[in-house]
Scaffold this active site. Structure first.
Site, short mmCIF file in Angstrom:
data_model
loop_
_atom_site.label_atom_id
_atom_site.label_comp_id
_atom_site.label_asym_id
_atom_site.label_seq_id
_atom_site.Cartn_x
_atom_site.Cartn_y
_atom_site.Cartn_z
CD GLU A 56 -13.09 -30.44 -22.28
OE1 GLU A 56 -13.57 -29.92 -23.32
OE2 GLU A 56 -11.87 -30.57 -22.08
CG ASP A 95 -18.80 -42.61 -12.36
OD1 ASP A 95 -18.16 -41.57 -12.10
OD2 ASP A 95 -19.99 -42.77 -12.02
N GLY A 147 -27.07 -21.97 -17.45
CA GLY A 147 -28.52 -22.01 -17.45
C GLY A 147 -29.09 -21.72 -16.07
CE1 TYR A 174 -28.51 -40.67 -17.84
CE2 TYR A 174 -29.43 -39.39 -16.02
CZ TYR A 174 -28.50 -40.30 -16.50
OH TYR A 174 -27.58 -40.84 -15.64
CB SER A 182 -29.24 -41.33 -12.44
OG SER A 182 -29.21 -39.92 -12.33
CG PHE A 229 -21.43 -33.68 -17.42
CD1 PHE A 229 -22.60 -34.26 -16.93
CD2 PHE A 229 -20.77 -34.31 -18.47
CE1 PHE A 229 -23.10 -35.44 -17.48
CE2 PHE A 229 -21.26 -35.48 -19.02
CZ PHE A 229 -22.43 -36.04 -18.54
CB THR A 263 -13.65 -44.41 -22.48
OG1 THR A 263 -14.99 -44.33 -22.99
CG2 THR A 263 -12.92 -45.57 -23.14
CD GLU A 295 -31.07 -35.26 -13.10
OE1 GLU A 295 -32.22 -35.01 -13.50
OE2 GLU A 295 -30.30 -34.40 -12.64
#
Length: 348
Positions: free
Chosen positions: A191, A14, A216, A154, A131, A193, A11, A133
Site C-alpha cells: 500500500e 512477487d 510526489g 536501495y 531491479s 508503493f 509474503t 532502479e
C-alpha cells in the site's frame, strides 16, 4: 522426485504469485518469513495449509536475511533445487531514511544466501531479484549491457547483490541468474508503493473515506507491467541450460501523472480536483526515465507481455473497490478473463 524451491520474500507481491506458480507445477515450496507478533500472510492465506495436513506442499520457515547462521541452516536442511531470492527492504524512498538497514538486508542478504549455497548445496539454482532502479540515471532504453548508475541506497544495494550473483556464478560455477525486472504491479502491491497508493485512494474517494491524494514527483517515468507475467519469467530463467541475466519489462514508459490520469478517468473522476503535491515524497536523488529493452528475453524466454498500463489501472482499481465493499466497475475483470483464460493465480 518432487522439485523443491525456497522463496525469500514469499509474503510479498512477487513471492505470493511465485509460490502459486510453483505449486501449480507440482513443486514443494518453502518460504522464508520474519518472526513477528503480527502475521503478515494475507497474500498467501489462500494457498497455506497446516503443516500437519498430509497434502501440504507449502512450508514456512522463520528466518532473517541479516542472520547468516539462520540462512545456512535453512538451506542446508531443505536442500532446495531452486532458490528465488525476492526478500529485501524494497521501498526506494524509505531506503534514504534507513540506508544502513537497506544495505544489510538488500545487499548483504544476497551474499549470505549465495555463500550458504556455495557451502552446502552448490547444485541449487539461484535467482536474484535485481531491479531496474540499478540503472538510475543511465540513458534509456536500458538492457543487460547498460552500465548501472544507481540513485538511491536501495539501488546501490541491488547493484551489490547483482555483482555478487555474477561473482558466485563465475567463481564457483553456481547456476545463478539476475532478473532485472522493471516496475511490475498488481492488486497485491504494497500500500505504500505509488501505484497501489493511487488506486486505493481512488476507491476510498468514491466511498467517501478520503478527500484528496498526496503524491510526489509526477514527472518520473517508468516501465510498468503486470506482476504475474513477470513472475513466470523468474521461473523460466532457472529452466535455461546456461545461467545468464535478463531484463524484463514492457518496452514502454509512462509518467506517474499518466497513471494518475488513467486511474481517475476509469473511475469517472477529474484527478486535478483531488491530487496534491507533498515535497516529503520526493527523493533526494531522482530517477528520470526507465524503459526496458527486452530483446534478449523475447528471444530466449519467449517473453511477450500482455498487460499494458491502461489495463493495469483498471485491474487494480476494480480490486481495490471490491476490497472496501464497493461494486467493481468490471473492465479489469474482463481484461483478465480475456487475456488469461487459464490463469494459474487466484483472482484478487
Amino acid at each position: 522426485m518432487t522439485k523443491k524451491a525456497l522463496i525469500t520474500g514469499i509474503t510479498g507481491q512477487d513471492g505470493s504469485y511465485l509460490a502459486e506458480l510453483l505449486l501449480s507445477k507440482g513443486y514443494e515450496v518453502h518460504g522464508l518469513v520474519r518472526r513477528s507478533s503480527n502475521l503478515n500472510r494475507q497474500r498467501i492465506n489462500h494457498i497455506y495449509m497446516d503443516s500437519h495436513n498430509p497434502k501440504t506442499r507449502l512450508f514456512l520457515h522463520y528466518g532473517d536475511l541479516t542472520n547468516s547462521e539462520q540462512i545456512s541452516h535453512i538451506i542446508y536442511n531443505i536442500r532446495p533445487g531452486e532458490v528465488y531470492h525476492l526478500g529485501a527492504q524494497s521501498h526506494v524512498r524509505v531506503s534514504f531514511d534507513i540506508p544502513e538497514y537497506t544495505g544489510n538486508v538488500t545487499g548483504l542478504g544476497t551474499e549470505r544466501i549465495l555463500e550458504a549455497i556455495k557451502r552446502s548445496n552448490r547444485t541449487a539454482k539461484f535467482y536474484q531479484a535485481s531491479s531496474s532502479e540499478m540503472f538510475g540515471a543511465a540513458l534509456p532504453p536500458q538492457n543487460e549491457l547498460t552500465p548501472f548508475h544507481p540513485r538511491s541506497p536501495y539501488a546501490v544495494s541491488k547493484v551489490y547483490g547483482y555483482w555478487m550473483t555474477v561473482n558466485y556464478r563465475d567463481g564457483y560455477n553456481i547456476f545463478a541468474c539476475n532478473g532485472i525486472l522493471f516496475n511490475h504491479e498488481s492488486p497485491r502491491r504494497g500500500e505504500t508503493f505509488v501505484t497501489k497508493k493511487i488506486t486505493r485512494s481512488v476507491a476510498n474517494i468514491i466511498a467517501g473515506k478520503e478527500r484528496c491524494l498526496y503524491l510526489g514527483n509526477l514527472a518520473a517515468k517508468r516501465d510498468w507491467g503486470y506482476a504475474p507475467e513477470y513472475v513466470e519469467m523468474m521461473w523460466r530463467m532457472l529452466q535455461q541450460k546456461t545461467p545468464t541475466d535478463f531484463v524484463i519489462g514492457t518496452g514502454t514508459t509512462h509518467s506517474v501523472r499518466k497513471f494518475v490520469e488513467l486511474v481517475f478517468k476509469y473511475a469517472g473522476l477529474d484527478y486535478k480536483k483531488y491530487v496534491k503535491i507533498d515535497k516529503k515524497y520526493f527523493r533526494p536523488t531522482e530517477v528520470g526515465c526507465l524503459v526496458a529493452d527486452c530483446k534478449k528475453a523475447k528471444k530466449k524466454l519467449g517473453w511477450k507481455p500482455l498487460i499494458g498500463l491502461d489495463d493495469l489501472a483498471k485491474i487494480m482499481v476494480d480490486s481495490d473497490m471490491r476490497a472496501i465493499g464497493l461494486k467493481a466497475i468490471g473492465e479489469g475483470d474482463k481484461i483478465l478473463n480475456k487475456k488469461f483464460p487459464r490463469k494459474w493465480w487466484k483472482a484478487d
